[in-house]
Design a protein around this motif. Structure first.
Motif, PDB file in Angstrom:
ATOM      1  N   ARG A  91       0.919  -1.065   0.182  1.00  0.00           N
ATOM      2  CA  ARG A  91      -0.089   0.080  -0.095  1.00  0.00           C
ATOM      3  C   ARG A  91       0.704   1.356  -0.302  1.00  0.00           C
ATOM      4  O   ARG A  91       0.937   1.999  -0.832  1.00  0.00           O
ATOM      5  N   ALA A  92       2.020   0.805   0.352  1.00  0.00           N
ATOM      6  CA  ALA A  92       2.837   2.470   0.729  1.00  0.00           C
ATOM      7  C   ALA A  92       3.694   2.863  -0.020  1.00  0.00           C
ATOM      8  O   ALA A  92       3.905   3.910  -0.981  1.00  0.00           O
ATOM      9  N   MET A  93       3.712   2.110  -1.013  1.00  0.00           N
ATOM     10  CA  MET A  93       3.962   1.780  -2.729  1.00  0.00           C
ATOM     11  C   MET A  93       2.913   2.378  -3.735  1.00  0.00           C
ATOM     12  O   MET A  93       3.871   2.815  -4.818  1.00  0.00           O
ATOM     13  N   GLY A  94       1.944   2.562  -3.254  1.00  0.00           N
ATOM     14  CA  GLY A  94       0.619   2.861  -4.267  1.00  0.00           C
ATOM     15  C   GLY A  94       0.723   1.975  -4.901  1.00  0.00           C
ATOM     16  O   GLY A  94      -0.052   1.862  -5.807  1.00  0.00           O
ATOM     17  N   LEU A  95       0.684   0.479  -4.785  1.00  0.00           N
ATOM     18  CA  LEU A  95       0.241  -0.591  -5.530  1.00  0.00           C
ATOM     19  C   LEU A  95      -1.614  -0.650  -5.068  1.00  0.00           C
ATOM     20  O   LEU A  95      -1.559  -0.050  -4.088  1.00  0.00           O
ATOM     21  N   VAL A  96      -2.088  -1.838  -6.198  1.00  0.00           N
ATOM     22  CA  VAL A  96      -3.323  -1.331  -5.681  1.00  0.00           C
ATOM     23  C   VAL A  96      -3.520  -2.793  -5.157  1.00  0.00           C
ATOM     24  O   VAL A  96      -2.591  -3.899  -5.212  1.00  0.00           O
ATOM     25  N   GLY A  97      -5.052  -3.722  -4.311  1.00  0.00           N
ATOM     26  CA  GLY A  97      -4.896  -5.075  -4.526  1.00  0.00           C
ATOM     27  C   GLY A  97      -5.149  -5.605  -5.492  1.00  0.00           C
ATOM     28  O   GLY A  97      -5.269  -5.264  -6.716  1.00  0.00           O
ATOM     29  N   GLY A  98      -4.201  -6.689  -5.827  1.00  0.00           N
ATOM     30  CA  GLY A  98      -4.423  -7.497  -7.069  1.00  0.00           C
ATOM     31  C   GLY A  98      -5.854  -8.813  -7.605  1.00  0.00           C
ATOM     32  O   GLY A  98      -5.346  -8.945  -7.968  1.00  0.00           O
ATOM     33  N   MET A  99      -6.580  -9.197  -6.220  1.00  0.00           N
ATOM     34  CA  MET A  99      -8.106  -9.326  -6.280  1.00  0.00           C
ATOM     35  C   MET A  99      -8.552  -8.654  -7.223  1.00  0.00           C
ATOM     36  O   MET A  99      -8.941  -7.636  -7.615  1.00  0.00           O
ATOM     37  N   PRO A 100      -9.745  -9.672  -7.441  1.00  0.00           N
ATOM     38  CA  PRO A 100     -10.401  -9.187  -8.793  1.00  0.00           C
ATOM     39  C   PRO A 100     -11.943  -8.039  -8.099  1.00  0.00           C
ATOM     40  O   PRO A 100     -11.871  -7.024  -8.405  1.00  0.00           O
ATOM     41  N   ASP A 101     -11.807  -8.290  -6.471  1.00  0.00           N
ATOM     42  CA  ASP A 101     -12.578  -7.369  -5.912  1.00  0.00           C
ATOM     43  C   ASP A 101     -11.830  -5.373  -5.508  1.00  0.00           C
ATOM     44  O   ASP A 101     -12.065  -4.981  -4.571  1.00  0.00           O
ATOM     45  N   GLY A 102     -10.699  -6.049  -5.759  1.00  0.00           N
ATOM     46  CA  GLY A 102      -9.793  -5.124  -5.153  1.00  0.00           C
ATOM     47  C   GLY A 102      -8.261  -5.039  -4.116  1.00  0.00           C
ATOM     48  O   GLY A 102      -8.033  -4.610  -2.740  1.00  0.00           O
ATOM     49  N   ALA A 103      -9.029  -6.668  -3.272  1.00  0.00           N
ATOM     50  CA  ALA A 103      -8.224  -6.499  -1.942  1.00  0.00           C
ATOM     51  C   ALA A 103      -6.685  -6.816  -1.973  1.00  0.00           C
ATOM     52  O   ALA A 103      -6.768  -7.493  -3.483  1.00  0.00           O
ATOM     53  N   PHE A 104      -6.074  -7.103  -0.777  1.00  0.00           N
ATOM     54  CA  PHE A 104      -4.522  -7.340  -1.618  1.00  0.00           C
ATOM     55  C   PHE A 104      -4.255  -8.921  -0.523  1.00  0.00           C
ATOM     56  O   PHE A 104      -3.519  -9.577  -1.220  1.00  0.00           O
ATOM     57  N   VAL A 105      -5.632  -9.526  -0.242  1.00  0.00           N
ATOM     58  CA  VAL A 105      -5.978 -10.990   0.657  1.00  0.00           C
ATOM     59  C   VAL A 105      -6.444 -12.301  -0.975  1.00  0.00           C
ATOM     60  O   VAL A 105      -7.749 -11.990  -0.516  1.00  0.00           O
ATOM     61  N   GLN A 106      -6.240 -13.026  -0.919  1.00  0.00           N
ATOM     62  CA  GLN A 106      -6.522 -13.907  -1.514  1.00  0.00           C
ATOM     63  C   GLN A 106      -6.714 -15.272  -0.313  1.00  0.00           C
ATOM     64  O   GLN A 106      -5.567 -16.266  -0.042  1.00  0.00           O
ATOM     65  N   HIS A 107      -8.076 -15.595   0.038  1.00  0.00           N
ATOM     66  CA  HIS A 107      -8.427 -16.664   1.613  1.00  0.00           C
ATOM     67  C   HIS A 107      -7.567 -18.197   0.737  1.00  0.00           C
ATOM     68  O   HIS A 107      -8.665 -18.478  -0.149  1.00  0.00           O
ATOM     69  N   VAL A 108      -7.179 -18.296   1.641  1.00  0.00           N
ATOM     70  CA  VAL A 108      -6.545 -19.994   0.938  1.00  0.00           C
ATOM     71  C   VAL A 108      -6.834 -20.567   2.479  1.00  0.00           C
ATOM     72  O   VAL A 108      -7.032 -20.972   3.152  1.00  0.00           O
ATOM     73  N   THR A 109      -8.008 -21.618   1.391  1.00  0.00           N
ATOM     74  CA  THR A 109      -8.720 -23.091   3.073  1.00  0.00           C
ATOM     75  C   THR A 109      -8.115 -24.190   2.431  1.00  0.00           C
ATOM     76  O   THR A 109      -7.995 -25.295   2.324  1.00  0.00           O
ATOM     77  N   LEU A 110      -7.061 -24.053   4.264  1.00  0.00           N
ATOM     78  CA  LEU A 110      -6.629 -25.571   4.178  1.00  0.00           C
ATOM     79  C   LEU A 110      -7.116 -26.067   5.822  1.00  0.00           C
ATOM     80  O   LEU A 110      -7.554 -26.180   6.520  1.00  0.00           O
ATOM     81  N   VAL A 111      -6.687 -27.201   4.804  1.00  0.00           N
ATOM     82  CA  VAL A 111      -6.695 -29.040   6.984  1.00  0.00           C
ATOM     83  C   VAL A 111      -5.734 -28.688   6.294  1.00  0.00           C
ATOM     84  O   VAL A 111      -4.558 -29.352   6.706  1.00  0.00           O
ATOM     85  N   ARG A 112      -5.317 -28.519   8.415  1.00  0.00           N
ATOM     86  CA  ARG A 112      -4.187 -28.426   9.214  1.00  0.00           C
ATOM     87  C   ARG A 112      -4.387 -30.347   9.652  1.00  0.00           C
ATOM     88  O   ARG A 112      -5.296 -30.608  10.744  1.00  0.00           O
ATOM     89  N   ALA A 113      -3.248 -30.936  10.050  1.00  0.00           N
ATOM     90  CA  ALA A 113      -3.279 -32.074  10.518  1.00  0.00           C
ATOM     91  C   ALA A 113      -1.855 -32.850  11.137  1.00  0.00           C
ATOM     92  O   ALA A 113      -0.965 -32.964  10.777  1.00  0.00           O
ATOM     93  N   ALA A 258     -13.110 -30.735  -1.418  1.00  0.00           N
ATOM     94  CA  ALA A 258     -14.664 -31.307  -1.642  1.00  0.00           C
ATOM     95  C   ALA A 258     -14.844 -32.721  -1.171  1.00  0.00           C
ATOM     96  O   ALA A 258     -15.774 -33.462  -0.229  1.00  0.00           O
ATOM     97  N   ASP A 259     -13.441 -33.906  -1.678  1.00  0.00           N
ATOM     98  CA  ASP A 259     -13.795 -35.131  -1.184  1.00  0.00           C
ATOM     99  C   ASP A 259     -13.263 -35.505  -0.269  1.00  0.00           C
ATOM    100  O   ASP A 259     -12.893 -36.934   0.115  1.00  0.00           O
ATOM    101  N   GLY A 260     -12.881 -34.478   0.772  1.00  0.00           N
ATOM    102  CA  GLY A 260     -11.677 -35.349   2.162  1.00  0.00           C
ATOM    103  C   GLY A 260     -10.706 -35.687   1.891  1.00  0.00           C
ATOM    104  O   GLY A 260     -10.429 -36.338   2.371  1.00  0.00           O
ATOM    105  N   GLY A 261     -10.216 -35.662   0.925  1.00  0.00           N
ATOM    106  CA  GLY A 261      -8.683 -36.141   0.578  1.00  0.00           C
ATOM    107  C   GLY A 261      -8.682 -37.387   0.075  1.00  0.00           C
ATOM    108  O   GLY A 261      -8.065 -38.318   0.438  1.00  0.00           O
ATOM    109  N   ALA A 262     -10.207 -38.229   0.086  1.00  0.00           N
ATOM    110  CA  ALA A 262      -9.944 -39.354  -0.656  1.00  0.00           C
ATOM    111  C   ALA A 262      -9.750 -39.729  -1.541  1.00  0.00           C
ATOM    112  O   ALA A 262      -9.490 -41.261  -2.014  1.00  0.00           O
ATOM    113  N   ARG A 263      -9.173 -38.959  -2.532  1.00  0.00           N
ATOM    114  CA  ARG A 263      -8.310 -39.213  -3.733  1.00  0.00           C
ATOM    115  C   ARG A 263      -6.914 -39.679  -3.241  1.00  0.00           C
ATOM    116  O   ARG A 263      -6.243 -40.666  -4.757  1.00  0.00           O
ATOM    117  N   HIS A 264      -6.400 -39.830  -1.936  1.00  0.00           N
ATOM    118  CA  HIS A 264      -5.239 -39.655  -1.929  1.00  0.00           C
ATOM    119  C   HIS A 264      -5.203 -41.325  -1.110  1.00  0.00           C
ATOM    120  O   HIS A 264      -6.009 -41.375  -0.718  1.00  0.00           O
TER     121      HIS A 264
END
Length: 574
Positions: A91-113, A258-264
Motif C-alpha cells: 500500500r505504501a508503494m501505491g500498489l492496488v490489491g490484485g484480487m478481482p474485488d481490489g483486495a490484497f488478500v486471497q483466502h486459502v482454506t487449508l486442512v491442518r493435521a 470437496a472429497d475430504g482427501g479421498a483421492r489420496h
C-alpha cells in the motif's frame, strides 16, 4: 546497516541525480560504476534500479525473520503479522490489491493435521518397531481422525510409470490395498558402456524429471489404488538431510477439498535408509541388489513378505491462510489485462516447542530474503517514471513449505486468467554471499525467458549458468512449478556460481554449509557476514527481465520438448 552490505550510495541532492543514475545503470549489472557505460542499458530502468538497495533488502529480511513472527507458520499469529506487514508495504508503494474485488488478500482454506503415529513392520513372527520421527515420518491427506493400515509391503523400484520414456515399474501388477516401498528420484540407469556411470540418454539424463519428485510418487500410488507409499530417503540424491522433511509431517497441511482427501492414499511416508536396509535384511533382501534391479527397464515389483501396520491418529482442523497479491496496472489500455507475475513464498516452518534452546524457524534465507526481493521489485517498478504497458503482479504466497500449497491454490484459482499471464518469475532465497559474474537458472533451456535473461545480462558481460545439481530436481521444488504445471512460462533463478574475487569452489562450499547447518533449522537466521551486493544486482536483473516481458510484443514460450509446452499451446489455441 553495516557498510559492507551497501553496494551504492543514496542520492544526496537533486543536482547529483543524473550522475547517480548513470552510476547505477552500470552497477545494476557489473557492480562497478567505472567498468560499464550507461548507454549499454535501458535508461528507462534507472529509477527502478536506484530504488533497489541492499539496505532495503536487509531491512525487509530482518523484519520478516524476526522472532516476533515466530517462524511465519500458516494459520498462526506469525501469519497475521506477516500479512499485515506485506499489505502495508504494498500500500505504501501505491500498489492496488490484485484480487478481482481490489483486495490484497486471497483466502486459502487449508486442512491442518497433527499426526500421532504408531507403526511397525512385521516379517513372519518378527516385529521390527519404528520410532517416530527418528526412523520415519508419516502423514495422511485424508480428513479422517484415525487411519489404520495393515497391508503387505511391495517394493516397486522407483515407482515410475512413464510411457513416453518406455518405463513402467508396475508391469500391470495389482497394487491395490498394498503399501508401496519406493526409491527416491528418477531411475538411475546404468550406462551400458560403463556400469559405473549413469546413462545420460535416459529420461532427461542427469536432470531430474517430475517422475523423480516425491509428490509424483505419492500421486501415482494413489492413482493405482495403493493403501500407502513409503519413500526410502537417501540424503545424497535428495540434496537434504532426513530432518529437513520434518515440517511436512510434524504438522501436515493440504488444501481443503470437496472429497475430504479421498483421492489420496491412506498414508504417505518417508523411511530412513538405515531402517529400510534393516527391513529388507529381515525380509531376506538386500538394498543394493534391489536398487540395482530397479535401474533396469525389465524390473518387476518385488513382494517383501512383510506387512506394514500403522495406526495414525490425527488432530484435524480447518484453518484459513492467505496469499498476498498486489498489482501495478499497466499503462497501455490495450495490454493492461496481460500480466507478468512475480512470486515468493512468505511462510516458513513456525515454532517447535519440543526443541531445547532456539525453537523458532526464522527462515531468513528461506524465504524472508526472497520476499524482500519481491518487495524491492515492487518498489523498483513503482519508482519508474513510466509504467510498463502490461500489468505487474506481485504474489507473496503461503504454505510453500507444506507442499507449494499457496502457489497451487493461486494457479488453480487465479485472480486473472492464466491465458493472460505471460510469465512467472519466482524467488526462493537470494544471494547473500556477494557478487557473481553469472546467474544460475534452474531448468535452463525450458523457456524463452532464459533468452530474455541472457539479453539483460549480456551488456555487463554476465552469463547464465545451469543448475549444478539438476539430478536433485530443484525445478520442481518451488512455487514457479505450480505456474508451470498450468502452462505459464516460468523463470526461477538462483545465485551464480562464479563469485567475483573468490576461488571457484566458494559458491558450492557456501551452499553445502547452508544445507548442512541451516536448511530448515532454527539457525536459518541473518548472519554477520552476509554481503547483499550480489542480491542487489540479481534483483535489478529480474526487474529488467520482467520489464522487457511487460513491454515486448513477443510473448514468452516454452521450448520444444518441455513437458509444459503442450498445455500452454492448447490453452492459448482456445
Amino acid at each position: 546497516m553495516p557498510s559492507r552490505f551497501r553496494t551504492i550510495r543514496r542520492v544526496g541532492t537533486p543536482r547529483r541525480a543524473r550522475l547517480a543514475i548513470a552510476a547505477l545503470l552500470c552497477a545494476a549489472c557489473s557492480g562497478d560504476p567505472s567498468s560499464e557505460s550507461p548507454g549499454n542499458l535501458d535508461a528507462r530502468l534507472a529509477p527502478g534500479y536506484a530504488a533497489i538497495t541492499a539496505d532495503d533488502l536487509m531491512a525487509h529480511t530482518r523484519a520478516l525473520a524476526d522472532d516476533s513472527l515466530e517462524g511465519r507458520a500458516p494459520a498462526s499469529a506469525g501469519e497475521d503479522k506477516t500479512v499485515r506487514y506485506l499489505e502495508a508495504q504494498f500500500r505504501a508503494m501505491g500498489l492496488v490489491g490484485g484480487m478481482p474485488d481490489g483486495a490484497f488478500v486471497q483466502h486459502v482454506t487449508l486442512v491442518r493435521a497433527v499426526p500421532h503415529p504408531e507403526a511397525s513392520f512385521h516379517i513372519g513372527s518378527r516385529v521390527l518397531p519404528l520410532s517416530h520421527p527418528a526412523d520415519y515420518l508419516i502423514r495422511s491427506r485424508r480428513e479422517q481422525p484415525l487411519i489404520a493400515v495393515d497391508a503387505d509391503l511391495l517394493f516397486v523400484g522407483y515407482g515410475v510409470d512413464a510411457p513416453e520414456y518406455g518405463w513402467d515399474d508396475y508391469k500391470n501388477v495389482d497394487v491395490k490395498g498394498k503399501v508401496l516401498v519406493m526409491l527416491i528420484n528418477d531411475p538411475a540407469v546404468a550406462d551400458p558402456r560403463d556400469s559405473t556411470k549413469l546413462d545420460s540418454t535416459m529420461f532427461k539424463g542427469s536432470a531430474m524429471t517430475y517422475y523423480g519428485r516425491w509428490t509424483y510418487k505419492y500421486e501415482i500410488a494413489a492413482a493405482k489404488g495403493a493403501a500407502g507409499a513409503i519413500i526410502i530417503h537417501e540424503t545424497g540424491p535428495a540434496g537434504y538431510p532426513f530432518s529437513a522433511l520434518d515440517n511436512l509431517a510434524r504438522e501436515a497441511f493440504d488444501i481443503k477439498s470437496a472429497d475430504g482427501g479421498a483421492r489420496h492414499s491412506q498414508i504417505e511416508a518417508w523411511l530412513t535408509q538405515p531402517k529400510a536396509e534393516e527391513l529388507l535384511q529381515a525380509a531376506g533382501k538386500d538394498f543394493a541388489v534391489l536398487k540395482a534391479a530397479a535401474r533396469r527397464k525389465d524390473f518387476v515389483p518385488v513382494p517383501l513378505g512383510a506387512k506394514a501396520r500403522v495406526r495414525l491418529q490425527q488432530d484435524l482442523a480447518t484453518v484459513q491462510s492467505r496469499n498476498v497479491v498486489a498489482l501495478l496496472p499497466g499503462a497501455d489500455a490495450a495490454r493492461r489485462d496481460e500480466y507478468v507475475v512475480y512470486s515468493a513464498h512468505w511462510d516458513h516452518m513456525g515454532r517447535d516447542t519440543t526443541l531445547a534452546g532456539d525453537q523458532i524457524f526464522n527462515g531468513a534465507l528461506d524465504n524472508a530474503s526472497g520476499v524482500a526481493q519481491l518487495l524491492a521489485l515492487a518498489k523498483g517498478f513503482t519508482a519508474l517514471s513510466a509504467r510498463p504497458p502490461r500489468s505487474i503482479m506481485f504474489a507473496a504466497v503461503t504454505a510453500e513449505e507444506k507442499g507449494l500449497l499457496g502457489a497451487k491454490y493461486f494457479a488453480a484459482n487465479p485472480p486473472v486468467p492464466l491465458t493472460k499471464m505471460l510469465a512467472n518469475i519466482n524467488m526462493d532465497g537470494n544471494n547473500q554471499w556477494g557478487r557473481t559474474s553469472d546467474v544460475t537458472v534452474i531448468g535452463l533451456g525450458n523457456s524463452t525467458l532464459d533468452d530474455v535473461l541472457a539479453d539483460v545480462l549480456r551488456p555487463a558481460g554476465r552469463t547464465r549458468s545451469p543448475d549444478a545439481e539438476p539430478e536433485k530436481g530443484f525445478f520442481y521444488r518451488s512455487d514457479h512449478f505450480e505456474f508451470a504445471k498450468q502452462g505459464v512460462p516460468a523463470l526461477f533463478t538462483d545465485a551464480g556460481t562464479q563469485y567475483i574475487g573468490k576461488d571457484a569452489a566458494f559458491g558450492q562450499q557456501q551452499r553445502d554449509e547452508y544445507t548442512t547447518r541451516d536448511y530448515h533449522r532454527p539457525s536459518d537466521e541473518i548472519k554477520p557476514n552476509w554481503d547483499l551486493s550480489g542480491a542487489v544486482e540479481d534483483t535489478r536483473v529480474l526487474l529488467a527481465v520482467g520489464y522487457r516481458v511487460a513491454t515486448d510484443a513477443t510473448w514468452p514460450t516454452w521450448k520444444p520438448g518441455t513437458e509444459f509446452k503442450a498445455k500452454r499451446d492448447s490453452m492459448l489455441a482456445r
